[in-house]
Design an enzyme around this catalytic site. Sequence first.
Site, PDB file in Angstrom:
ATOM      1  N   ASP A  45     -20.435 -16.640  -6.268  1.00  0.00           N
ATOM      2  CA  ASP A  45     -21.399 -17.138  -5.292  1.00  0.00           C
ATOM      3  C   ASP A  45     -22.389 -18.116  -5.920  1.00  0.00           C
ATOM      4  O   ASP A  45     -22.789 -19.095  -5.286  1.00  0.00           O
ATOM      5  CB  ASP A  45     -22.163 -15.967  -4.669  1.00  0.00           C
ATOM      6  CG  ASP A  45     -21.287 -15.158  -3.715  1.00  0.00           C
ATOM      7  OD1 ASP A  45     -20.283 -15.706  -3.216  1.00  0.00           O
ATOM      8  OD2 ASP A  45     -21.617 -13.990  -3.473  1.00  0.00           O
ATOM      9  N   ASP A 147     -46.727  -8.932  -3.306  1.00  0.00           N
ATOM     10  CA  ASP A 147     -46.095  -9.545  -4.475  1.00  0.00           C
ATOM     11  C   ASP A 147     -45.517 -10.913  -4.136  1.00  0.00           C
ATOM     12  O   ASP A 147     -45.319 -11.746  -5.019  1.00  0.00           O
ATOM     13  CB  ASP A 147     -44.977  -8.654  -5.016  1.00  0.00           C
ATOM     14  CG  ASP A 147     -45.517  -7.474  -5.824  1.00  0.00           C
ATOM     15  OD1 ASP A 147     -46.736  -7.424  -6.071  1.00  0.00           O
ATOM     16  OD2 ASP A 147     -44.703  -6.605  -6.199  1.00  0.00           O
ATOM     17  N   ASN A 161     -33.136 -11.457   0.430  1.00  0.00           N
ATOM     18  CA  ASN A 161     -33.783 -10.959   1.634  1.00  0.00           C
ATOM     19  C   ASN A 161     -33.412  -9.510   1.926  1.00  0.00           C
ATOM     20  O   ASN A 161     -34.273  -8.682   2.241  1.00  0.00           O
ATOM     21  CB  ASN A 161     -33.394 -11.851   2.814  1.00  0.00           C
ATOM     22  CG  ASN A 161     -33.864 -11.317   4.147  1.00  0.00           C
ATOM     23  OD1 ASN A 161     -35.043 -11.331   4.461  1.00  0.00           O
ATOM     24  ND2 ASN A 161     -32.927 -10.846   4.939  1.00  0.00           N
TER      25      ASN A 161
END
Length: 258
Positions: A45, A147, A161
């Site tokens: 990927d 953060d 995500n």
Amino acid sequence: MSDFARRALVASNTPPAQAAAADLRDTYDWVPIEEADLIVALGGDGFMLDTLHAMLETRRSVPVFGMNLGTVGFLMNEWRLADLDHRLARAKPFRVSPLTMTATTIAGETRVLPAINEVSLLRETRQTAKLQVTVNDRVVLPELVCDGILAATPAGSTAYNLSANGPILPLGSALVALTPISAFRPRRWRGAILPEKARIGITVLDSEKRPVSAVADQREVRDVAQVDIAIDHLRDLTLMFDPEHALDDRITMEQFVA
């Protein structure tokens, strides 16, 4: 014979990808990238993202058919040497719309970078970040203590995500996920799903004391003061998949992985 007669071959530097590339070069005909109407990419990927980013930089977009010689291979098809013409003739196209990040630093410099998976803002020190978030120039979060925060495309919603507990977005949903990273205040805010036409603005509050970096996929801009994020349909990319390996189905099924 596939409609993609002029094919270019690219491969990552790993031994498995290089060995597979040698086999393909011996079996099929190839053209230089600048003459191709399709690219076959061998790797994982990460290499697929590198290939797509290279096209964004040259502003020349052709479909990409990836074959997995890496680890996860979420954006890739299964590696097989045989029947490439038949596979390409049957492959289904999927359009991927990248994000554009416009980051302005504390020093006043501006960087504009594309992101295929996500744009993320992260604190640079042990001090938590304080961010103000706008959507279409309307303040929706006056102060987010966290953060960091990220905006993800459907294609990227199963990557960083998802690990930050953000939602999985179906491919073609025309949505963007806005997901906090370890939010402290407001403690109950878990993020938002926005239409892809939304313009997201993030202002770093107290940026000198609480420095923040912005990352478009793997490209970082440090000490940012303001970041604006929007989908850029003028730079759409096309991935090709075997019918039995459709990306939209893989994204859907990720919601049921324990």
